[in-house]
Design an enzyme around this catalytic site. Structure first.
Site, PDB file in Angstrom:
ATOM      1  N   LYS A 194      -8.167 -47.447  23.171  1.00 28.00           N
ATOM      2  CA  LYS A 194      -7.213 -46.422  22.759  1.00 28.00           C
ATOM      3  C   LYS A 194      -5.904 -46.693  23.467  1.00 28.00           C
ATOM      4  CE  LYS A 194      -7.467 -42.667  20.195  1.00 28.00           C
ATOM      5  NZ  LYS A 194      -8.499 -42.462  19.152  1.00 28.00           N
TER       6      LYS A 194
HETATM    7  N1  GLU Z   1      -7.626 -43.013  15.607  1.00 28.13           N
HETATM    8  C1  GLU Z   1      -8.803 -43.015  14.788  1.00 28.13           C
HETATM    9  C2  GLU Z   1     -10.005 -42.574  15.593  1.00 28.13           C
HETATM   10  O1  GLU Z   1      -9.896 -41.893  16.589  1.00 28.13           O
HETATM   11  C3  GLU Z   1      -8.983 -44.334  14.068  1.00 28.13           C
HETATM   12  C4  GLU Z   1      -9.158 -45.535  14.927  1.00 28.13           C
HETATM   13  C5  GLU Z   1      -9.137 -46.865  14.165  1.00 28.13           C
HETATM   14  O2  GLU Z   1      -9.117 -46.844  12.940  1.00 28.13           O
HETATM   15  O3  GLU Z   1      -9.148 -47.892  14.840  1.00 28.13           O
HETATM   16  O4  GLU Z   1     -11.112 -42.806  15.212  1.00 28.13           O
END
Ligand code: GLU
Length: 424
Positions: free
Chosen positions: A117
């Site tokens: 993240k």
């Molecule tokens: N931000 C989204 C999540 O928390 C998508 C992450 C992604 O597609 O890599 O799952």
């Protein structure tokens, strides 16, 4: 020149911070698996944490230095994967927690990624497009060393969207050549996948449908209340209504609306597109967050920020089912209370995994340069979400535990196996 770094906002609250909370969930699942303590510490510890200063020339001519983060939690099952968040509350603890959740989410859905993240502590609502573009380019340049289509692949999250991904792709590609697979959630014209934008909300409703089917019931006629009308909340409301359910209440940052007969979701979306809020939508009564949580609906769907279901407000929840559209919306003490009261909680790592699942399809399409039609995307998403739900449902029955514990058990078992097989 001004600087804003991590604020440690949880410290004073007396509650575990987001990262500690995720680790508590991990531990209760690892206990049930009798997991070896050494493997446990490998799985809990982030692989790499990058903190960068992001100096941006604002439209005023002044430079503001933002704090940017990328945490790569575990990469045993594939390239690190996870969104980039732009929000004033972003700090290293929160990014760590969210990176860890991505590790378990990708494993649970069995997509070949690890978990990561990123985020920048900024207020995108009060920044111009040119400021956001400069911020994104600088942040991308400063974390580019640890990114790559086979290394770490960002995506949108709270406060970011397809446009931000387009700038990230452009910035990365301008140095290393055309690389669409460096990010997912891009605009379709730049190699984004059809169906990606709606995927998280679609997945939330697929999980609800799978749950009701497993209970011998139907989503048709079921009422729900949704907190948040961003990318997740708006599509969740749309698909809930399309499947014959009734969305009776929605709130966003500026207010909310309630109609016992069911809100007209397409009309509400149109209203939102013009006014940038749902507050004041005609044909509905005003509603605040506190009242939304205590509505006697069939299903409550938090689809905005983390830590919104607290030990204080969870006692007012009357819905028998909570589906976590947002990441970590439920604090651990509240989760326990809900479990004891027999409220079923379907955890974020299962419920909101539709986004990363279609991100996987997008990455695959970018690597092969062969593009799928929307029907195929939605069909494959449906298969993956229902399979993951059944895995968790059956394990929860067998173990007589919550869906959250079962989901963590399934996920950490997969990552643990991969980690062990790769060796040290
Ligand atoms: N931000 C989204 C999540 O928390 C998508 C992450 C992604 O597609 O890599 O799952």
């Amino acid at each position: 020149m001004t600087t804003r770094f991590s604020t440690g906002r949880y410290k004073a609250s007396g509650h575990p911070n987001a990262y500690e909370a995720v680790n508590e969930m991990f531990d209760s699942a690892a206990d049930r698996l009798n997991m070896d303590p050494q493997l446990r510490s490998i799985l809990k510890t982030p692989f790499r944490e990058v903190t960068v200063a992001v100096p941006v020339r604002m439209d005023s001519g002044k430079i503001h230095v933002y704090a940017g983060f990328r945490v790569q939690h575990n990469g045993a099952r594939g390239p690190w994967k996870g969104g980039i968040r732009y929000h004033p509350q972003v700090d290293l603890d929160e990014v760590r927690a969210l990176a860890s959740l991505m590790t378990w989410k990708t494993a649970l859905l069995d997509v070949p990624f690890g978990g990561a993240k990123g985020g920048v502590s900024c207020d995108p609502m009060n920044m111009s497009m040119t400021e956001l573009e400069r911020l994104t380019r600088k942040f991308t340049a400063r974390i580019a060393l640890v990114l790559g289509p086979q290394r770490d692949v960002p995506a949108p999250d709270l406060g970011t969207d397809g446009q931000v991904m387009a700038w990230m792709m452009d910035e990365y590609s301008s140095r290393r050549g055309y690389t669409p697979a460096i990010v997912t959630g891009k605009p379709v014209t730049l190699g984004g996948s059809l169906g990606r934008k709606a995927a998280t909300g679609r997945g939330v409703v697929t999980i609800a449908d799978s749950y009701y089917t497993a209970m011998g019931q139907s989503l048709k006629g079921k009422t729900c209340a949704v907190q948040g009308f961003g990318n997740v909340g708006s599509f969740t409301a749309q698909f809930w209504a399309e499947r014959g359910g009734k969305v009776v209440a929605i709130t966003d940052v500026k207010g909310g609306v309630y109609n016992a007969k069911g809100l007209d979701v397409p009309a509400l979306s149109k209203f939102f597109d013009e006014k940038r809020t749902i507050a004041g939508f005609p044909g509905a009564e005003p509603m605040n967050n506190q009242d939304l949580f205590s509505l006697p609906v069939d299903c409550l769907i938090p689809a905005a920020l983390g830590d919104v279901i607290t030990p204080d407000n969870c006692v007012h929840i009357k819905a028998p089912l909570v589906i976590e559209g947002a990441n970590h919306p439920t604090m651990p003490e509240a989760d326990e209370d809900l479990h004891e009261r027999g409220v079923v909680v379907i955890p974020d790592i299962l419920a909101n995994a539709g986004g990363v699942t279609v991100s996987y399809f997008e990455w695959t399409q970018n690597l092969t340069q062969f593009y799928w039609d929307e029907e195929k995307v939605n069909r494959e998403l449906d298969v993956k979400m229902r399979r993951a739900f059944m895995d968790v449902h059956e394990l929860a029955r067998k173990e007589k535990c919550s869906y959250r514990t079962a989901a963590f058990m399934q996920a950490i078992k997969r990552v643990g196996e991969a980690e062990t097989q790769r060796g040290n």
